[in-house]
Design a protein around this motif. Structure first.
Motif, PDB file in Angstrom:
ATOM      1  N   ARG A 110       1.308  -0.885   0.375  1.00  0.00           N
ATOM      2  CA  ARG A 110      -0.072   0.004   0.397  1.00  0.00           C
ATOM      3  C   ARG A 110       0.851   1.185  -0.078  1.00  0.00           C
ATOM      4  O   ARG A 110       1.749   1.407   0.978  1.00  0.00           O
ATOM      5  N   VAL A 111       1.084   1.818  -1.435  1.00  0.00           N
ATOM      6  CA  VAL A 111       1.962   2.990  -1.306  1.00  0.00           C
ATOM      7  C   VAL A 111       1.227   4.065  -1.773  1.00  0.00           C
ATOM      8  O   VAL A 111      -0.182   4.781  -2.001  1.00  0.00           O
ATOM      9  N   ARG A 112       1.890   5.463  -0.403  1.00  0.00           N
ATOM     10  CA  ARG A 112       1.128   6.680   0.069  1.00  0.00           C
ATOM     11  C   ARG A 112       1.994   7.792  -0.309  1.00  0.00           C
ATOM     12  O   ARG A 112       3.161   7.113  -0.010  1.00  0.00           O
ATOM     13  N   GLY A 113       2.227   8.716  -1.675  1.00  0.00           N
ATOM     14  CA  GLY A 113       2.987   9.157  -1.764  1.00  0.00           C
ATOM     15  C   GLY A 113       2.664  10.767  -2.240  1.00  0.00           C
ATOM     16  O   GLY A 113       1.082  11.107  -2.352  1.00  0.00           O
ATOM     17  N   PRO A 114       3.487  11.253  -3.113  1.00  0.00           N
ATOM     18  CA  PRO A 114       2.706  12.696  -3.804  1.00  0.00           C
ATOM     19  C   PRO A 114       1.849  12.622  -5.165  1.00  0.00           C
ATOM     20  O   PRO A 114       0.856  14.397  -4.197  1.00  0.00           O
ATOM     21  N   LEU A 115       1.849  11.401  -4.559  1.00  0.00           N
ATOM     22  CA  LEU A 115       0.726  11.849  -5.967  1.00  0.00           C
ATOM     23  C   LEU A 115      -0.415  10.899  -6.054  1.00  0.00           C
ATOM     24  O   LEU A 115      -1.856  10.612  -6.147  1.00  0.00           O
ATOM     25  N   GLY A 116      -0.873  10.039  -5.138  1.00  0.00           N
ATOM     26  CA  GLY A 116      -1.409  10.267  -3.836  1.00  0.00           C
ATOM     27  C   GLY A 116      -1.772   8.292  -3.324  1.00  0.00           C
ATOM     28  O   GLY A 116      -0.459   8.073  -2.989  1.00  0.00           O
ATOM     29  N   ALA A 117      -2.779   7.865  -3.620  1.00  0.00           N
ATOM     30  CA  ALA A 117      -2.438   6.403  -2.852  1.00  0.00           C
ATOM     31  C   ALA A 117      -2.754   5.175  -3.463  1.00  0.00           C
ATOM     32  O   ALA A 117      -3.765   5.481  -4.507  1.00  0.00           O
ATOM     33  N   LEU A 118      -1.759   3.812  -3.639  1.00  0.00           N
ATOM     34  CA  LEU A 118      -2.601   2.913  -4.202  1.00  0.00           C
ATOM     35  C   LEU A 118      -2.092   1.238  -4.082  1.00  0.00           C
ATOM     36  O   LEU A 118      -0.975   2.252  -3.095  1.00  0.00           O
ATOM     37  N   ASP A 122      11.065  -7.044  -6.581  1.00  0.00           N
ATOM     38  CA  ASP A 122      11.762  -5.792  -7.930  1.00  0.00           C
ATOM     39  C   ASP A 122      10.211  -5.120  -8.113  1.00  0.00           C
ATOM     40  O   ASP A 122       9.329  -5.363  -8.418  1.00  0.00           O
ATOM     41  N   ALA A 123      10.495  -3.945  -7.584  1.00  0.00           N
ATOM     42  CA  ALA A 123       9.562  -2.619  -7.952  1.00  0.00           C
ATOM     43  C   ALA A 123       9.005  -2.472  -9.413  1.00  0.00           C
ATOM     44  O   ALA A 123       7.753  -1.844  -9.485  1.00  0.00           O
ATOM     45  N   ARG A 124       9.872  -2.883 -10.216  1.00  0.00           N
ATOM     46  CA  ARG A 124       9.444  -1.952 -11.624  1.00  0.00           C
ATOM     47  C   ARG A 124       8.423  -3.394 -12.301  1.00  0.00           C
ATOM     48  O   ARG A 124       7.876  -3.405 -12.671  1.00  0.00           O
ATOM     49  N   GLN A 125       8.364  -4.868 -11.536  1.00  0.00           N
ATOM     50  CA  GLN A 125       7.510  -5.479 -11.952  1.00  0.00           C
ATOM     51  C   GLN A 125       6.055  -5.278 -10.464  1.00  0.00           C
ATOM     52  O   GLN A 125       5.419  -6.539 -11.531  1.00  0.00           O
ATOM     53  N   ALA A 126       6.557  -5.253 -10.031  1.00  0.00           N
ATOM     54  CA  ALA A 126       5.928  -5.761  -8.720  1.00  0.00           C
ATOM     55  C   ALA A 126       4.693  -4.419  -8.530  1.00  0.00           C
ATOM     56  O   ALA A 126       3.671  -4.130  -8.198  1.00  0.00           O
ATOM     57  N   CYS A 127       5.419  -2.774  -8.206  1.00  0.00           N
ATOM     58  CA  CYS A 127       4.756  -1.850  -8.863  1.00  0.00           C
ATOM     59  C   CYS A 127       5.092  -0.903  -9.790  1.00  0.00           C
ATOM     60  O   CYS A 127       5.565   0.279  -9.833  1.00  0.00           O
ATOM     61  N   ARG A 128       5.214  -1.116 -10.895  1.00  0.00           N
ATOM     62  CA  ARG A 128       5.557  -0.287 -11.975  1.00  0.00           C
ATOM     63  C   ARG A 128       5.306   0.477 -12.020  1.00  0.00           C
ATOM     64  O   ARG A 128       3.502   1.326 -12.162  1.00  0.00           O
ATOM     65  N   GLY A 129       5.531   1.788 -11.940  1.00  0.00           N
ATOM     66  CA  GLY A 129       4.508   3.879 -12.439  1.00  0.00           C
ATOM     67  C   GLY A 129       4.098   3.755 -10.916  1.00  0.00           C
ATOM     68  O   GLY A 129       3.268   4.960 -10.248  1.00  0.00           O
ATOM     69  N   ALA A 130       4.525   3.256  -9.930  1.00  0.00           N
ATOM     70  CA  ALA A 130       3.751   3.512  -8.222  1.00  0.00           C
ATOM     71  C   ALA A 130       5.047   4.530  -7.508  1.00  0.00           C
ATOM     72  O   ALA A 130       4.429   5.114  -7.039  1.00  0.00           O
ATOM     73  N   PHE A 131       6.674   5.071  -8.378  1.00  0.00           N
ATOM     74  CA  PHE A 131       7.391   5.654  -8.243  1.00  0.00           C
ATOM     75  C   PHE A 131       7.751   7.118  -8.919  1.00  0.00           C
ATOM     76  O   PHE A 131       9.081   6.708  -8.600  1.00  0.00           O
ATOM     77  N   PRO A 132       7.036   7.236  -9.316  1.00  0.00           N
ATOM     78  CA  PRO A 132       7.503   7.733 -10.953  1.00  0.00           C
ATOM     79  C   PRO A 132       8.601   9.648 -10.439  1.00  0.00           C
ATOM     80  O   PRO A 132       8.936  10.061 -11.287  1.00  0.00           O
ATOM     81  N   ILE A 133       7.948   9.721  -9.891  1.00  0.00           N
ATOM     82  CA  ILE A 133       8.935  11.360  -9.325  1.00  0.00           C
ATOM     83  C   ILE A 133       9.060  11.340  -7.581  1.00  0.00           C
ATOM     84  O   ILE A 133       9.223  10.671  -7.120  1.00  0.00           O
ATOM     85  N   ALA A 134      10.589  12.063  -7.447  1.00  0.00           N
ATOM     86  CA  ALA A 134      11.061  12.292  -6.286  1.00  0.00           C
ATOM     87  C   ALA A 134      10.042  12.808  -5.239  1.00  0.00           C
ATOM     88  O   ALA A 134       9.494  13.378  -5.491  1.00  0.00           O
TER      89      ALA A 134
END
Length: 345
Positions: A241-249, A279-291
């Motif tokens: 469960r990711v919460r960051g600058p662009l919201g949650a997913l 590997d976040a590229r496989q499991a969470c692609r696009g979840a960490f796009p910005i600083a």
């Protein structure tokens, strides 16, 4: 050499040294490097608490950086949140040396910086920040224990021409290299009100700092809270469960329907953990796009019991504590963190 001759020699040397030093002193007085805000109060920097309805992280760490003009009616500023830095005092030892906090991707001075913005009248520049992007480890521990963070905005070191604020069309020698930005003390963390029974397993996620999400691996650990047990742990059993600058997913690998193999059950205890690296590229692609700072909560499902001894294996779904993932540069370069809405695309 007679005493009179020695005195004359010393007087001549002193006069020569004074003649050499005087021009340098005069130049320093004409062009002070990095004049403080108190000397040229044309622009001010301030950090204020930020508590939006849907915060991108723990509100205790969120602040809004504001740059605005005072006596300068028309100014230029370098609008870059990465230029913030902090010195954190030790609440238990006031004489201890402050610990510095800086952005991992703090830029060096560039005279042609693309972050230059014009300010005039009542206009201001605002971006929100998360203190955990700057402070980690011992410095963050100090803040959590009541340490005081003195904030500054600008260049601690750099060439004489370095600046973060200056009047438009004004003299170069009144440009400001560093602005005071106040002090920060964290509010006390709220203790949980209900004491739920301890689960059979404790799930952890290692905090990590990476330049971009393309090189990010999420390390999940599972421990037993008591006794010696076993778990059947696979990469597709973990979700995030990711919460960051662009919201949650929420993200994770698609589960694969496979029967368990007895030899792949792994021993766990309160000290020994079974771990996987996803590997976040496989499991969470696009979840960490910005600083930015991402709070990532691991969720692990353990569906398989040990054949012939069901009580030996830990089963069920377990949710861990959020961990911090710091992305220092991001795939999209610099993206403004606008406090009045979503970050700019």
């Amino acid at each position: 050499m007679s005493p009179l001759a020695r005195s004359a020699l010393f007087a001549g040397l002193a006069a020569t040294a004074a003649a050499l030093i005087a021009p340098a002193v005069a130049r320093a007085q004409r062009r002070p490097r990095g004049m403080p805000l108190e000397a040229t109060p044309g622009v001010v920097a301030a950090l204020t608490p930020w508590t939006p309805a849907d915060p991108p992280g723990d509100p205790r760490y969120l602040r809004v950086l504001t740059l605005r003009t005072t006596t300068w009616t028309d100014a230029e500023v370098v609008a870059d949140r990465r230029l913030l830095r902090f010195d954190v005092s030790d609440p238990a030892s006031p004489r201890a040396r402050p610990l510095p906090c800086v952005h991992p991707a703090a830029p060096r001075f560039r005279p042609d910086s693309p972050r230059v913005r014009a300010l005039g009248g009542a206009a201001s520049y605002r971006e929100w920040i998360d203190l955990r992007m700057y402070c980690s480890g011992r410095a963050l521990d100090r803040l959590e224990r009541g340490g005081r963070a003195v904030a500054r905005y600008g260049h601690a070191r750099g060439p004489r021409r370095a600046w973060v604020a200056r009047p438009r069309g004004g003299a170069a020698d009144v440009a400001v290299a560093t602005l005071a930005a106040g002090e920060i003390v964290l509010s006390a963390r709220t203790a949980p009100t209900n004491a739920a029974p301890a689960p059979e397993a404790r799930v952890t996620l290692a905090s990590v700092t990476r330049a971009t999400g393309d090189v990010l691996a999420l390390e999940v650990g599972v421990r037993a809270t008591s006794g010696a047990r076993v778990v059947y742990l696979r990469h597709d059993f973990a979700r995030f469960r990711v919460r960051g600058p662009l919201g949650a997913l929420e993200c994770g690998l698609e589960p694969t329907p496979l029967a368990p193999i007895v030899d792949l059950f792994r021993p766990v205890s309160a000290r020994a953990a079974a771990t996987i690296r996803v590997d976040a590229r496989q499991a969470c692609r696009g979840a960490f796009p910005i600083a930015g700072i991402y709070e990532v909560t691991p969720v692990v499902a353990l569906p398989w019991a040990f054949p012939g001894d069901a009580a030996r294996a830990i089963t069920g779904e377990y949710v861990g504590e959020p961990a911090v993932v710091r992305i220092t540069e991001g795939d999209r370069g610099y993206v403004e963190h606008i406090p009045d809405g979503a970050s700019a695309p």
